[in-house]
Motif scaffolding. Structure first.
Motif, PDB file in Angstrom:
ATOM      1  N   VAL A 147      46.985  41.199  34.270  1.00 15.38           N
ATOM      2  CA  VAL A 147      48.094  42.151  34.158  1.00 15.38           C
ATOM      3  C   VAL A 147      48.348  42.513  32.705  1.00 15.38           C
ATOM      4  O   VAL A 147      48.556  43.680  32.359  1.00 15.38           O
ATOM      5  CB  VAL A 147      49.355  41.565  34.818  1.00 15.38           C
ATOM      6  CG1 VAL A 147      50.580  42.406  34.479  1.00 15.38           C
ATOM      7  CG2 VAL A 147      49.186  41.497  36.327  1.00 15.38           C
ATOM      8  N   ARG A 148      48.318  41.510  31.848  1.00 16.60           N
ATOM      9  CA  ARG A 148      48.531  41.768  30.418  1.00 16.60           C
ATOM     10  C   ARG A 148      47.416  42.638  29.851  1.00 16.60           C
ATOM     11  O   ARG A 148      47.665  43.560  29.065  1.00 16.60           O
ATOM     12  CB  ARG A 148      48.584  40.433  29.671  1.00 16.60           C
ATOM     13  CG  ARG A 148      48.824  40.557  28.178  1.00 16.60           C
ATOM     14  CD  ARG A 148      50.152  41.186  27.881  1.00 16.60           C
ATOM     15  NE  ARG A 148      50.402  41.248  26.455  1.00 16.60           N
ATOM     16  CZ  ARG A 148      51.412  41.916  25.893  1.00 16.60           C
ATOM     17  NH1 ARG A 148      52.270  42.577  26.671  1.00 16.60           N
ATOM     18  NH2 ARG A 148      51.579  41.923  24.596  1.00 16.60           N
TER      19      ARG A 148
ATOM     20  N   ASN B 111      45.453  44.835  31.509  1.00 15.49           N
ATOM     21  CA  ASN B 111      45.583  46.204  32.019  1.00 15.49           C
ATOM     22  C   ASN B 111      46.757  46.934  31.389  1.00 15.49           C
ATOM     23  O   ASN B 111      46.695  48.147  31.155  1.00 15.49           O
ATOM     24  CB  ASN B 111      45.756  46.167  33.538  1.00 15.49           C
ATOM     25  CG  ASN B 111      44.509  45.705  34.258  1.00 15.49           C
ATOM     26  OD1 ASN B 111      43.411  45.785  33.716  1.00 15.49           O
ATOM     27  ND2 ASN B 111      44.660  45.188  35.472  1.00 15.49           N
ATOM     28  N   THR B 112      47.824  46.194  31.105  1.00 16.30           N
ATOM     29  CA  THR B 112      48.981  46.824  30.471  1.00 16.30           C
ATOM     30  C   THR B 112      48.646  47.311  29.074  1.00 16.30           C
ATOM     31  O   THR B 112      49.037  48.421  28.665  1.00 16.30           O
ATOM     32  CB  THR B 112      50.150  45.832  30.414  1.00 16.30           C
ATOM     33  OG1 THR B 112      50.464  45.398  31.735  1.00 16.30           O
ATOM     34  CG2 THR B 112      51.376  46.492  29.799  1.00 16.30           C
TER      35      THR B 112
ATOM     36  N   ARG C  65      48.215  51.170  28.837  1.00 13.84           N
ATOM     37  CA  ARG C  65      49.563  51.483  28.341  1.00 13.84           C
ATOM     38  C   ARG C  65      50.488  51.880  29.484  1.00 13.84           C
ATOM     39  O   ARG C  65      51.210  52.881  29.437  1.00 13.84           O
ATOM     40  CB  ARG C  65      49.497  52.590  27.288  1.00 13.84           C
ATOM     41  CG  ARG C  65      48.748  52.186  26.032  1.00 13.84           C
ATOM     42  CD  ARG C  65      48.749  53.286  25.003  1.00 13.84           C
ATOM     43  NE  ARG C  65      48.044  52.862  23.792  1.00 13.84           N
ATOM     44  CZ  ARG C  65      47.901  53.635  22.704  1.00 13.84           C
ATOM     45  NH1 ARG C  65      48.416  54.864  22.695  1.00 13.84           N
ATOM     46  NH2 ARG C  65      47.238  53.182  21.660  1.00 13.84           N
ATOM     47  N   ARG C  66      50.454  51.083  30.494  1.00 15.25           N
ATOM     48  CA  ARG C  66      51.268  51.329  31.681  1.00 15.25           C
ATOM     49  C   ARG C  66      52.007  50.053  32.031  1.00 15.25           C
ATOM     50  O   ARG C  66      51.476  48.966  31.890  1.00 15.25           O
ATOM     51  CB  ARG C  66      50.387  51.762  32.844  1.00 15.25           C
ATOM     52  CG  ARG C  66      51.123  51.980  34.151  1.00 15.25           C
ATOM     53  CD  ARG C  66      50.153  52.340  35.249  1.00 15.25           C
ATOM     54  NE  ARG C  66      49.498  53.612  35.010  1.00 15.25           N
ATOM     55  CZ  ARG C  66      48.509  54.089  35.743  1.00 15.25           C
ATOM     56  NH1 ARG C  66      48.043  53.363  36.752  1.00 15.25           N
ATOM     57  NH2 ARG C  66      47.979  55.253  35.469  1.00 15.25           N
ATOM     58  N   ARG C  67      53.220  50.215  32.467  1.00 19.15           N
ATOM     59  CA  ARG C  67      53.990  49.045  32.863  1.00 19.15           C
ATOM     60  C   ARG C  67      53.334  48.328  34.032  1.00 19.15           C
ATOM     61  O   ARG C  67      52.767  48.964  34.918  1.00 19.15           O
ATOM     62  CB  ARG C  67      55.410  49.460  33.260  1.00 19.15           C
ATOM     63  CG  ARG C  67      56.275  49.893  32.096  1.00 19.15           C
ATOM     64  CD  ARG C  67      57.687  50.172  32.558  1.00 19.15           C
ATOM     65  NE  ARG C  67      57.733  51.269  33.517  1.00 19.15           N
ATOM     66  CZ  ARG C  67      58.840  51.674  34.135  1.00 19.15           C
ATOM     67  NH1 ARG C  67      59.978  51.052  33.900  1.00 19.15           N
ATOM     68  NH2 ARG C  67      58.798  52.676  34.985  1.00 19.15           N
ATOM     69  N   PRO C  68      53.382  46.992  34.054  1.00 17.47           N
ATOM     70  CA  PRO C  68      52.785  46.258  35.181  1.00 17.47           C
ATOM     71  C   PRO C  68      53.540  46.535  36.475  1.00 17.47           C
ATOM     72  O   PRO C  68      54.708  46.915  36.469  1.00 17.47           O
ATOM     73  CB  PRO C  68      52.917  44.790  34.757  1.00 17.47           C
ATOM     74  CG  PRO C  68      54.070  44.778  33.817  1.00 17.47           C
ATOM     75  CD  PRO C  68      54.004  46.090  33.079  1.00 17.47           C
ATOM     76  N   ARG C  69      52.857  46.372  37.568  1.00 19.39           N
ATOM     77  CA  ARG C  69      53.495  46.570  38.864  1.00 19.39           C
ATOM     78  C   ARG C  69      54.645  45.592  39.025  1.00 19.39           C
ATOM     79  O   ARG C  69      54.560  44.432  38.648  1.00 19.39           O
ATOM     80  CB  ARG C  69      52.477  46.372  39.984  1.00 19.39           C
ATOM     81  CG  ARG C  69      51.286  47.293  39.906  1.00 19.39           C
ATOM     82  CD  ARG C  69      50.346  47.086  41.073  1.00 19.39           C
ATOM     83  NE  ARG C  69      49.139  47.880  40.932  1.00 19.39           N
ATOM     84  CZ  ARG C  69      48.172  47.953  41.844  1.00 19.39           C
ATOM     85  NH1 ARG C  69      48.293  47.247  42.962  1.00 19.39           N
ATOM     86  NH2 ARG C  69      47.111  48.687  41.641  1.00 19.39           N
TER      87      ARG C  69
ATOM     88  N   PRO D 131      50.927  50.997  41.446  1.00 18.26           N
ATOM     89  CA  PRO D 131      51.227  51.175  40.021  1.00 18.26           C
ATOM     90  C   PRO D 131      52.362  52.160  39.822  1.00 18.26           C
ATOM     91  O   PRO D 131      52.538  53.107  40.586  1.00 18.26           O
ATOM     92  CB  PRO D 131      49.910  51.693  39.441  1.00 18.26           C
ATOM     93  CG  PRO D 131      49.199  52.299  40.606  1.00 18.26           C
ATOM     94  CD  PRO D 131      49.582  51.472  41.794  1.00 18.26           C
TER      95      PRO D 131
ATOM     96  N   ASP E 196      55.153  55.056  33.550  1.00 15.57           N
ATOM     97  CA  ASP E 196      56.398  55.036  32.786  1.00 15.57           C
ATOM     98  C   ASP E 196      57.176  56.302  33.030  1.00 15.57           C
ATOM     99  O   ASP E 196      56.639  57.418  33.065  1.00 15.57           O
ATOM    100  CB  ASP E 196      56.102  54.910  31.284  1.00 15.57           C
ATOM    101  CG  ASP E 196      55.548  53.552  30.928  1.00 15.57           C
ATOM    102  OD1 ASP E 196      55.860  52.597  31.657  1.00 15.57           O
ATOM    103  OD2 ASP E 196      54.790  53.452  29.941  1.00 15.57           O
TER     104      ASP E 196
END
Length: 306
Positions: free
Chosen positions: A192-193, A195-196, A200-204, A290, A293
């Motif tokens: 998760v970290r 992919n974030t 540059r997308r907030r985690p699910r 997903p 933001d």
């Protein structure tokens, strides 16, 4: 009574009171989650896990509150109260084991969905979550039955039999469930970290719920398990053991009460947090999609197998 015993007794009753309040609030929160997932939120495989976990937490808090009431009340000396106390202790152990195994299954399944997304979407059995929950409840019930059969004879424990039964449970719970939970949660956190940072997308929100629930369990509920399966056989001073028992009870009550708070906090929208319904926040927290933001997501608990 010595001043030391006076201070220990004061701490014991103070922490017990806090644990009782926490149990009452936690039962209210888990009851709300059970009702919403049963009637208001669209059911998905992951929602099945959360529903069963809420039931386990409710049973644990109910038995904990009953035990604390009997310990601090004047009726514990009666034989009927002693039997009720022993029954509540068995239910507490049963709910603790079920909650631990369910949380392990949740983190493991989410980890598999991240590591093997194609298999998870295309080849996952249709009723996997229901079958797993039923099997884990049956396993917890079997373990509790064996403990009652070997350790309780006319409500008096047999130390030799209880020792070997507890050693088996130690190997199963602390030697199997706990490492699997820690390993799967660590892998999930790393992915998760990663992919974030890359996208540059907030985690699910669902992943945040899982990681927060596992972290709270490891920090709050693990001390009670350590006492049950390890410290019981270690000779500690009575004052130290009593303080550890009451603190571990309070922390475990806090752990079982924290999950509803996690769901509603993670599922709330900052823009209108105080205006949303509880089922909207709960459904959004358990949504396995997903979330870009700045975009609000509908409050539906979608089907993981779609």
């Amino acid at each position: 009574m010595s001043p030391a015993m006076d201070s220990v007794s004061w701490v014991y009753f103070s922490v017990t009171f806090l644990a009782m309040v926490t149990c009452v609030l936690g039962m209210a929160g888990n009851s709300m989650v059970i009702w919403l997932l049963s009637f208001r939120v669209q059911r998905s495989p992951f929602c099945v896990y959360v529903l069963n976990l809420a039931v386990a937490d409710f049973l644990f808090l109910l038995s904990m509150a009953s035990m604390l009431s009997l310990e601090t009340g004047p009726l514990l000396v009666a034989s009927t109260s002693a039997r009720i106390y022993e029954g509540m202790k068995r239910i507490k152990y049963f709910a603790y084991t079920a909650g631990l195994s369910l949380l392990t299954a949740i983190s493991t399944q989410r980890c598999l969905s991240v590591l093997f997304p194609i298999w998870y979407k295309c080849h996952q059995p249709q009723h996997l979550s229901t079958v797993v929950c039923g099997a884990l409840w049956a396993l917890a019930l079997l373990m509790n039955f064996l403990a009652s059969f070997f350790c309780v004879q006319f409500w008096h424990p047999n130390q030799n039999q209880c020792f070997w039964v507890d050693m088996v449970f130690t190997s199963l719970i602390l030697g199997i469930f706990m490492p699997i939970m820690i390993l799967s949660s660590t892998i999930l956190l790393i992915r998760v970290r990663k992919n974030t940072l890359l996208r540059r997308r907030r985690p699910r929100r669902l992943f945040v719920v899982i990681l927060a629930s596992v972290f709270v369990f490891l920090t709050c509920s693990l001390p009670l398990g350590i006492y049950w399966f390890l410290l019981y056989w270690v000779g500690l001073p009575q004052d130290v053991l009593l303080l550890y028992i009451c603190l571990s009870r309070f922390s475990s009550s806090l752990s079982s009460s924290a999950n509803p708070v996690i769901y509603f906090l993670v599922g709330s929208q900052k823009s209108h947090r105080l205006q949303e319904s509880l089922d909207a926040m709960l459904g959004r927290a358990l949504r396995d999609e997903p979330e870009p933001d700045g975009r609000e997501t509908p409050s539906v608990c979608t089907n993981d197998e779609a």
